[in-house]
Design a protein around this motif. Sequence first.
Motif, short mmCIF file in Angstrom:
data_model
loop_
_atom_site.label_atom_id
_atom_site.label_comp_id
_atom_site.label_asym_id
_atom_site.label_seq_id
_atom_site.Cartn_x
_atom_site.Cartn_y
_atom_site.Cartn_z
N ARG A 391 1.77 -3.19 5.46
CA ARG A 391 0.53 -3.99 5.53
C ARG A 391 -0.54 -3.42 4.60
O ARG A 391 -1.27 -4.18 3.94
CB ARG A 391 0.01 -4.03 6.97
CG ARG A 391 0.82 -4.92 7.89
CD ARG A 391 0.05 -5.20 9.17
NE ARG A 391 -0.19 -3.98 9.93
CZ ARG A 391 0.60 -3.50 10.88
NH1 ARG A 391 1.73 -4.15 11.17
NH2 ARG A 391 0.30 -2.39 11.53
N ASP A 392 -0.63 -2.10 4.53
CA ASP A 392 -1.62 -1.47 3.65
C ASP A 392 -1.34 -1.84 2.19
O ASP A 392 -2.26 -2.14 1.42
CB ASP A 392 -1.57 0.05 3.85
CG ASP A 392 -2.79 0.74 3.24
OD1 ASP A 392 -3.91 0.28 3.50
OD2 ASP A 392 -2.59 1.71 2.50
N ALA A 393 -0.06 -1.83 1.81
CA ALA A 393 0.30 -2.20 0.45
C ALA A 393 0.03 -3.68 0.19
O ALA A 393 -0.40 -4.06 -0.91
CB ALA A 393 1.78 -1.89 0.21
N GLN A 394 0.26 -4.54 1.18
CA GLN A 394 0.00 -5.97 1.01
C GLN A 394 -1.49 -6.24 0.80
O GLN A 394 -1.88 -7.06 -0.03
CB GLN A 394 0.52 -6.74 2.22
CG GLN A 394 2.04 -6.79 2.30
CD GLN A 394 2.54 -7.38 3.61
OE1 GLN A 394 1.84 -7.33 4.63
NE2 GLN A 394 3.77 -7.91 3.60
N ARG A 395 -2.32 -5.53 1.56
CA ARG A 395 -3.78 -5.71 1.38
C ARG A 395 -4.20 -5.28 -0.03
O ARG A 395 -5.04 -5.93 -0.67
CB ARG A 395 -4.54 -4.90 2.43
CG ARG A 395 -4.54 -5.54 3.82
CD ARG A 395 -5.57 -4.88 4.73
NE ARG A 395 -5.23 -3.48 5.00
CZ ARG A 395 -4.48 -3.09 6.03
NH1 ARG A 395 -4.01 -3.99 6.88
NH2 ARG A 395 -4.22 -1.81 6.21
N LEU A 396 -3.64 -4.19 -0.49
CA LEU A 396 -3.97 -3.73 -1.83
C LEU A 396 -3.51 -4.74 -2.88
O LEU A 396 -4.23 -5.02 -3.86
CB LEU A 396 -3.31 -2.37 -2.09
CG LEU A 396 -3.57 -1.74 -3.46
CD1 LEU A 396 -5.06 -1.43 -3.64
CD2 LEU A 396 -2.75 -0.45 -3.62
N ALA A 397 -2.34 -5.34 -2.68
CA ALA A 397 -1.82 -6.31 -3.64
C ALA A 397 -2.68 -7.57 -3.69
O ALA A 397 -2.78 -8.22 -4.74
CB ALA A 397 -0.38 -6.68 -3.28
N MET A 398 -3.34 -7.93 -2.57
CA MET A 398 -4.16 -9.15 -2.51
C MET A 398 -5.62 -8.90 -2.87
O MET A 398 -6.38 -9.85 -3.03
CB MET A 398 -4.09 -9.74 -1.11
CG MET A 398 -2.73 -10.35 -0.76
SD MET A 398 -2.31 -11.72 -1.87
CE MET A 398 -3.63 -12.88 -1.52
N ALA A 399 -6.00 -7.63 -3.03
CA ALA A 399 -7.41 -7.33 -3.29
C ALA A 399 -7.85 -7.98 -4.60
O ALA A 399 -7.27 -7.74 -5.66
CB ALA A 399 -7.61 -5.81 -3.36
N SER A 446 9.88 2.85 -1.00
CA SER A 446 9.79 1.70 -1.90
C SER A 446 8.38 1.11 -1.90
O SER A 446 7.87 0.69 -2.95
CB SER A 446 10.81 0.63 -1.50
OG SER A 446 10.48 0.05 -0.24
N VAL A 447 7.74 1.09 -0.74
CA VAL A 447 6.36 0.59 -0.64
C VAL A 447 5.41 1.52 -1.43
O VAL A 447 4.50 1.04 -2.12
CB VAL A 447 5.94 0.50 0.84
CG1 VAL A 447 4.43 0.27 0.95
CG2 VAL A 447 6.71 -0.63 1.53
N ALA A 448 5.63 2.81 -1.32
CA ALA A 448 4.79 3.75 -2.05
C ALA A 448 4.90 3.53 -3.56
O ALA A 448 3.91 3.65 -4.29
CB ALA A 448 5.18 5.18 -1.68
N ARG A 449 6.09 3.19 -4.05
CA ARG A 449 6.26 2.93 -5.47
C ARG A 449 5.47 1.68 -5.90
O ARG A 449 4.89 1.64 -6.98
CB ARG A 449 7.74 2.76 -5.81
CG ARG A 449 8.52 4.08 -5.80
CD ARG A 449 9.90 3.91 -6.43
NE ARG A 449 10.76 3.05 -5.63
CZ ARG A 449 11.56 3.46 -4.65
NH1 ARG A 449 11.59 4.75 -4.33
NH2 ARG A 449 12.33 2.62 -3.99
N VAL A 450 5.45 0.64 -5.03
CA VAL A 450 4.68 -0.56 -5.34
C VAL A 450 3.19 -0.23 -5.41
O VAL A 450 2.47 -0.68 -6.31
CB VAL A 450 4.95 -1.66 -4.29
CG1 VAL A 450 4.01 -2.86 -4.53
CG2 VAL A 450 6.40 -2.12 -4.35
N VAL A 451 2.71 0.55 -4.46
CA VAL A 451 1.29 0.94 -4.45
C VAL A 451 0.93 1.68 -5.73
O VAL A 451 -0.10 1.45 -6.37
CB VAL A 451 0.99 1.80 -3.20
CG1 VAL A 451 -0.40 2.43 -3.32
CG2 VAL A 451 1.10 0.95 -1.94
N ALA A 452 1.79 2.61 -6.14
CA ALA A 452 1.55 3.37 -7.37
C ALA A 452 1.51 2.45 -8.58
O ALA A 452 0.67 2.61 -9.48
CB ALA A 452 2.62 4.43 -7.54
N GLN A 453 2.38 1.44 -8.60
CA GLN A 453 2.40 0.50 -9.72
C GLN A 453 1.13 -0.34 -9.76
O GLN A 453 0.56 -0.58 -10.83
CB GLN A 453 3.63 -0.40 -9.62
CG GLN A 453 3.77 -1.36 -10.79
CD GLN A 453 4.95 -2.30 -10.65
OE1 GLN A 453 5.56 -2.39 -9.59
NE2 GLN A 453 5.30 -2.99 -11.72
#
Length: 463
Positions: A391-399, A446-453
């Motif tokens: 969820r944290d990664a999804q919020r970052l992706a939508m920011a 895998s989620v951490a890699r998306v956040v880093a990207q």
Amino acid sequence: MTATPATTPSQPRPPFARPRRGPSPLRDTLTLIGLPLLAGLALPGAFAGGGTRRWFGGRSESQRAEAQAAKDAAAAAFYELDTAQRDLRISIETITAVDGSPAARRAVSDFEALGRRIDEASGRYIEAVDAHDLDRDGLEASAAVRARTELTAAMDELVRVKQDLDRFGSGLGPLLGKAETQLARLAPAVERARQALLGASNALDAVRGSGLKADDLAARLATLSPELTKLNQGAGQHGVPQTLERAERVAREGESIRAEAERLPEKAAEIDHRLVSLRTRAQALTTRAGQVDPVLSELRRRFTAACWQDLQQVPEQAGENVRQAELKLKEAQAARDEQRWPDATSLLSTVRALLNTTDEAVSAAGDRLRRLNAVQKDPQQEIERTRFAIRDAQRLAMAGRSTPDPRHARPLDDAVSRLERAIGTLEGRHPDYWHFLTETEAVRQSVARVVAQIREDRGGAGH
């Protein structure tokens, strides 16, 4: 300029003697390093004017006086050119002793060409002096005029060559400055090398006096003996650049030997400490390795084979590693007793690696049981931890966006699906809790890699 014009027996020595030269730092430096100096050239005997002679009045005597003045002026020009050539030859020898560059070789060639011109001009002057005896009784006015004309022409040529020689000397400034700088570095560099070797020798003596051996350092010091011999032979034999490089290399190696010798007592104490520490650690691991079997028994009793089968070899491998470590410790102790310091250090590094591997394997068994107990008791905690990361990664992706970037959305959707499948493996009578734990860990990675990207993309866009 070695030729000397003829003089009559009655002719006195030149009215001006060559001035005595004072001490020259450059000449002293060249002598110190063994470079040849030019031998002094004898001054021509034709520098002087007339001696005692009978004087006659009239126009002939006036022409004789003018010819004599021309002869004196030519002699002065000859002397000045000779002096300039000698001084410049020392500069050329200084440059060639230090510099083998194309510019230096070109300077030598140009100086040799000027030398040929100087010889020609000097020859004309000497011929003019020898051709006319201005002290002869009854010297005709026409002969005096001829003498004055030829001597003046010879003087003019000497002056022109002297001017060219001066211009050439002015252009040598950069080459000569570089050469003199290297010469100035030479003596201190050689002295530093000698002092470094002396310091290394003294440090080795002190170490041996304390009961320690330093055979390897002594062997390194012995290899520098031929280098010291070459330094003592001087730059005149081996060249200035080569001597400078040799002196700097010897100084570095001597300083390294001295530093290692001075550190040797500390190294011995450090090896002694590591021997004790690693021996204690090996004993502790032997005790811990014995506790792995009970842990494996509990894992086998309570969980499926997939949860513990990769740990089956831990007790046997741990025991073998500890045995190998203890054997290497004995070898290290023997190397230390024989003061084979590099061997002792290498063996201790091997022991440490073996014990680290054993520690990780033994710890893995206990950690496995602890994690499986926790997830068996409450799998929801692991589920929520993973969902929070998604969820944290999804919020970052939508920011700042109305729709997510497909490059970010797709792997996050896959992470959700993968988590759901992992949760599904908990159903049934004998859940594979270890598979569940490894899957949730993989999802979080895998989620951490998306956040880093995402952060990298936005950071690049900000620039």
